[in-house]
Design a protein around this motif. Structure first.
Motif, mmCIF file in Angstrom:
data_model
loop_
_atom_site.group_PDB
_atom_site.id
_atom_site.type_symbol
_atom_site.label_atom_id
_atom_site.label_comp_id
_atom_site.label_asym_id
_atom_site.label_seq_id
_atom_site.Cartn_x
_atom_site.Cartn_y
_atom_site.Cartn_z
ATOM 1 N N GLU A 179 -14.342 -8.993 11.631
ATOM 2 C CA GLU A 179 -13.220 -8.718 10.726
ATOM 3 C C GLU A 179 -11.899 -9.166 11.337
ATOM 4 O OE1 GLU A 179 -14.809 -4.857 8.178
ATOM 5 O OE2 GLU A 179 -13.970 -4.541 10.184
ATOM 6 N N ASN B 207 -9.630 -2.426 8.177
ATOM 7 C CA ASN B 207 -10.399 -1.242 8.531
ATOM 8 C C ASN B 207 -9.895 -0.654 9.847
ATOM 9 O OD1 ASN B 207 -12.116 -1.260 6.295
ATOM 10 N ND2 ASN B 207 -13.528 -2.704 7.275
ATOM 11 N N GLU C 39 -3.441 -6.431 -2.793
ATOM 12 C CA GLU C 39 -4.336 -6.955 -1.768
ATOM 13 C C GLU C 39 -3.566 -7.733 -0.703
ATOM 14 O OE1 GLU C 39 -7.282 -9.315 -3.655
ATOM 15 O OE2 GLU C 39 -8.366 -7.611 -4.519
ATOM 16 N N PRO D 36 -6.963 0.739 5.745
ATOM 17 C CA PRO D 36 -7.677 0.167 4.609
ATOM 18 C C PRO D 36 -6.875 0.361 3.320
ATOM 19 C CG PRO D 36 -8.662 2.277 5.259
ATOM 20 C CD PRO D 36 -7.616 1.939 6.292
ATOM 21 N N PRO D 37 -7.046 -0.508 2.337
ATOM 22 C CA PRO D 37 -8.024 -1.593 2.291
ATOM 23 C C PRO D 37 -7.574 -2.894 2.973
ATOM 24 C CG PRO D 37 -6.854 -1.479 0.219
ATOM 25 C CD PRO D 37 -6.359 -0.325 1.035
ATOM 26 N N HIS D 38 -6.368 -2.932 3.558
ATOM 27 C CA HIS D 38 -5.944 -4.175 4.219
ATOM 28 C C HIS D 38 -6.782 -4.448 5.462
ATOM 29 C CE1 HIS D 38 -1.625 -4.763 2.433
ATOM 30 N NE2 HIS D 38 -2.565 -4.722 1.511
ATOM 31 N N LEU E 198 0.798 -1.219 0.000
ATOM 32 C CA LEU E 198 0.000 0.000 0.000
ATOM 33 C C LEU E 198 0.835 1.276 0.000
ATOM 34 C CD1 LEU E 198 -2.783 -0.927 2.615
ATOM 35 C CD2 LEU E 198 -2.866 -1.137 0.122
#
Length: 349
Positions: free
Chosen positions: A68, A61, A30, A57-59, A18
């Motif tokens: 989660e 929240n 991802e 995010p997106p890994h 990221l």
């Protein structure tokens, strides 16, 4: 087959998928893809022991649900991996705030540190996290810090003390990342000054990254703190070793988290990330570090003995092109170097 030492454990970082990615750069990678590459890496039967994660995010929240976290833990556990250190989302773009900013900014900084402490605590309860720290920085630039060095250092220290109080409530320790792009931490001398001003050695320490800290010796963003001469000849290995020895001797007592990395002596910025020590591939012929040798300057004390200051080490390689990161060979090469570091400076427990 398993190498001669089993500690420190060998971890892979998830944030390079990221950091430096995004709308004005390459797309992010991802978490599942990075976990797949980590799980599949193998060198003579030795595999990665775990991962360090990016609470962003997106890994993941920032305001996660318990379901989660359970899915994250199960996803990592089924691959035979653990989770260790967690990067807290302390920066303004993701809801944090500058540690030397307004009272509101500093409150947001501490609030997001607490969210990562809660994540870490829950992962411990789920049996997937047994060691590691919560990683922070100052979320402020050297140029803003330089407008009032003494005053801004005091503000950062006050914010960190508040974050330390929160972390201690969760049984966590904070590690501040040593990068030239973070105000109050942009030189090795400033790291020590800010740490001493914070005065919470039981709760907060330093995270040394081999690529970033090499830039400390060169005086980027802090010329008065440079340890290598201007126009340094990189063939002068003795001079380099002397500079690295002086820096590591000063910072090692504070170091509680460690990143194995390589650097070619330049800086790099990409996406939203400011210029910092450039990570390059572990096999890059332009790399200035002898990784197994120079890692020992962090992992061993002045007496030459292994310090055992942390139970794992992590590879960090931010802002690599996606074409590099998506090759399995990249991670096998990294793992091979990590094994060399552990064989040379590890222990059996």
């Amino acid at each position: 087959m398993g190498g001669k030492n089993n500690f420190p454990k060998l971890h892979n970082a998830m944030w390079p998928g990221l950091v430096g990615k995004g709308s004005d750069s390459e797309p992010g990678i991802e978490l599942d893809t990075l976990l797949d590459l980590t799980e599949k890496a193998q060198v003579n039967g030795v595999k990665f022991d775990g991962v360090d994660i990016f609470h962003c995010p997106p890994h993941i929240n920032i305001d996660f649900t318990d379901d989660e976290v359970k899915r994250l833990a199960a996803n990592v556990q089924r691959r035979g991996l653990d989770i260790a250190s967690i990067v807290a989302p302390v920066w303004p773009p993701v809801g944090g705030g500058s540690a030397m900013g307004s009272p509101s900014d500093r409150k947001k900084f501490v609030a997001n540190v607490e969210k990562s402490c809660k994540l870490g605590a829950r992962l411990k309860e789920l049996g997937v996290r047994h060691y590691g720290v919560i990683r922070v920085d100052s979320a402020a630039s050297p140029s803003d810090w330089a407008k009032d060095p003494a005053g801004n250092t005091k503000k950062i220290a006050k914010t960190w003390r508040e974050a330390c109080s929160v972390a201690a409530d969760y049984g966590e320790r904070l590690a501040v990342e040593g990068e030239i792009c973070w105000g109050g931490m942009h030189s090795w001398k400033d790291v020590i000054n800010t740490m001493e001003e914070t005065d919470r050695p039981q709760t907060i320490g330093f995270q040394a990254d081999m690529a970033h800290t090499l830039l400390y010796t060169m005086g980027y963003n802090a010329p008065k703190s440079r340890l290598l001469p201007k126009n340094f000849d990189w063939k002068s290995k003795k001079v380099l070793d002397e500079a690295l020895t002086k820096m590591t001797d000063a910072l090692r007592p504070w170091t509680i988290d460690f990143h194995v990395a390589q650097n070619d002596g330049t800086v790099k910025g990409e996406g939203y990330h400011d210029k910092t020590g450039k990570h390059c591939q572990v096999t890059d012929p332009k790399g200035k570090l002898d990784i197994p040798k120079h890692a020992g300057m962090w992992l061993r004390g002045k007496d030459g003995e292994v310090t055992k200051a942390f139970r794992h080490i992590c590879w960090d390689g931010c802002m690599f092109p996606n074409t590099v990161m998506l090759q399995q060979k990249t991670w096998n090469d990294i793992l091979a170097t990590m094994i060399k570091v552990r064989d040379k400076h590890g222990w059996v427990a």
